[in-house]
Scaffold this motif. Structure first.
Motif, short mmCIF file in Angstrom:
data_model
loop_
_atom_site.label_atom_id
_atom_site.label_comp_id
_atom_site.label_asym_id
_atom_site.label_seq_id
_atom_site.Cartn_x
_atom_site.Cartn_y
_atom_site.Cartn_z
N ARG A 123 -8.75 9.79 -17.29
CA ARG A 123 -10.17 10.41 -16.70
C ARG A 123 -10.28 12.17 -17.31
O ARG A 123 -9.42 12.82 -16.36
CB ARG A 123 -10.65 9.58 -16.16
CG ARG A 123 -11.05 8.47 -16.63
CD ARG A 123 -11.69 7.41 -15.35
NE ARG A 123 -10.55 6.34 -14.20
CZ ARG A 123 -10.10 5.71 -15.06
NH1 ARG A 123 -9.30 5.33 -16.02
NH2 ARG A 123 -9.60 5.02 -13.81
N ASP A 124 -10.96 12.58 -17.80
CA ASP A 124 -11.27 13.92 -17.87
C ASP A 124 -12.14 14.37 -16.52
O ASP A 124 -11.74 14.90 -15.92
CB ASP A 124 -11.55 14.64 -18.49
CG ASP A 124 -10.58 14.84 -20.07
OD1 ASP A 124 -9.79 14.61 -19.78
OD2 ASP A 124 -11.38 15.07 -21.12
N ASP A 125 -12.74 13.35 -15.62
CA ASP A 125 -13.62 13.43 -15.05
C ASP A 125 -13.52 12.16 -13.42
O ASP A 125 -13.40 11.49 -13.29
CB ASP A 125 -15.44 13.30 -14.79
CG ASP A 125 -16.56 13.74 -13.78
OD1 ASP A 125 -15.72 14.01 -12.81
OD2 ASP A 125 -17.24 13.47 -13.58
N ILE A 126 -12.74 12.90 -12.66
CA ILE A 126 -12.52 11.81 -11.38
C ILE A 126 -13.82 11.12 -10.91
O ILE A 126 -13.70 10.03 -10.16
CB ILE A 126 -11.31 12.97 -10.57
CG1 ILE A 126 -12.54 13.89 -9.45
CG2 ILE A 126 -10.73 13.47 -10.38
CD1 ILE A 126 -12.24 14.03 -8.18
N THR A 127 -14.41 11.24 -11.23
CA THR A 127 -16.24 10.74 -10.60
C THR A 127 -16.03 8.94 -11.54
O THR A 127 -16.66 7.86 -11.10
CB THR A 127 -16.66 11.02 -10.52
OG1 THR A 127 -17.32 11.28 -12.24
CG2 THR A 127 -17.19 12.79 -9.46
N GLN A 128 -15.18 9.74 -12.15
CA GLN A 128 -15.69 8.03 -13.22
C GLN A 128 -14.47 6.94 -12.74
O GLN A 128 -14.31 6.05 -13.48
CB GLN A 128 -14.82 8.29 -14.88
CG GLN A 128 -16.35 9.48 -15.67
CD GLN A 128 -17.66 9.01 -15.20
OE1 GLN A 128 -17.87 8.04 -15.76
NE2 GLN A 128 -18.71 9.76 -14.49
N ASN A 129 -13.38 7.36 -11.98
CA ASN A 129 -12.35 6.77 -11.46
C ASN A 129 -13.02 5.32 -10.84
O ASN A 129 -14.26 5.69 -9.92
CB ASN A 129 -11.05 7.11 -10.62
CG ASN A 129 -9.74 6.32 -10.28
OD1 ASN A 129 -10.99 5.38 -9.17
ND2 ASN A 129 -8.83 7.12 -11.17
N PRO A 130 -12.84 3.95 -10.97
CA PRO A 130 -13.85 3.27 -10.11
C PRO A 130 -13.69 3.23 -8.55
O PRO A 130 -14.40 2.98 -7.49
CB PRO A 130 -12.11 1.68 -10.94
CG PRO A 130 -12.12 2.09 -12.25
CD PRO A 130 -12.10 3.45 -11.90
N ARG A 131 -12.30 4.09 -8.16
CA ARG A 131 -11.47 4.12 -6.78
C ARG A 131 -13.50 4.97 -6.08
O ARG A 131 -13.37 5.47 -4.62
CB ARG A 131 -10.80 4.82 -6.56
CG ARG A 131 -9.83 4.88 -4.73
CD ARG A 131 -9.18 4.09 -4.51
NE ARG A 131 -9.05 3.53 -3.55
CZ ARG A 131 -8.53 5.23 -2.27
NH1 ARG A 131 -8.22 6.15 -2.65
NH2 ARG A 131 -8.22 5.46 -1.24
N TRP A 132 -13.72 5.76 -7.04
CA TRP A 132 -14.71 6.35 -6.24
C TRP A 132 -15.88 6.32 -6.03
O TRP A 132 -16.08 6.87 -4.38
CB TRP A 132 -15.14 7.73 -7.95
CG TRP A 132 -15.85 8.89 -7.75
CD1 TRP A 132 -17.35 9.00 -7.18
CD2 TRP A 132 -15.76 10.32 -6.99
NE1 TRP A 132 -17.35 10.47 -6.64
CE2 TRP A 132 -16.78 11.41 -6.59
CE3 TRP A 132 -13.75 10.46 -7.07
CZ2 TRP A 132 -16.22 12.00 -6.26
CZ3 TRP A 132 -13.98 11.87 -6.46
CH2 TRP A 132 -15.17 12.77 -5.86
#
Length: 136
Positions: free
Chosen positions: A2-11
């Motif tokens: 993903r280009d944006d880490i905030t889209q990671n489910p772990r975020w």
């Protein structure tokens, strides 16, 4: 990736301070902070952070690096966040190393990130980063 880490489910499960420093790393630190000449493909802002989100020792090493630079950039900079994250990273890394003889790329990246922190702490002249300057 993903280009944006905030889209990671772990975020969503991360503490606010961890989110703050991961965003700080993404938005304020560059390959120059690592004394790299180039960062092809924006590795440090995308791939590296994505790997860090999936391996806690690396995530806290990255948080420590960002907290250290954040403290240096502020007149009232405090190193408590840096020390907390650094200690957590080292503890988690030690636990990970004790579990198995086979280690992953994430383990290597954690060791390199922690070593980068040590170089920065020992050699303050390296901390003066001039954007747009190529360091050899």
């Amino acid at each position: 990736m993903r280009d944006d880490i905030t889209q990671n489910p772990r975020w969503a499960t991360l503490p606010q301070s961890v989110k703050f420093y991961l965003k700080y790393h993404r938005n304020n630190l560059s390959h120059h902070h690592y004394s790299w000449k180039y960062d092809a493909g924006d590795f440090l802002k995308k791939t590296f952070l994505e790997i860090a989100l999936n391996f806690e020792p690396l995530m806290y090493a990255v948080v420590a690096f960002a907290a250290y630079h954040n403290a240096l950039s502020r007149e009232d900079g405090k190193v408590k966040d840096f020390l907390d994250a650094y200690n957590k990273s080292v503890s988690l890394l030690r636990q990970s190393l004790a579990k198995t003889d086979r280690h992953s790329l994430s383990t290597l990246l954690t060791i390199l990130q922690l070593a980068t922190i040590e170089v920065r702490r020992v050699e303050p002249s390296l901390i003066s980063i001039t954007p747009g300057t190529d360091y050899v």
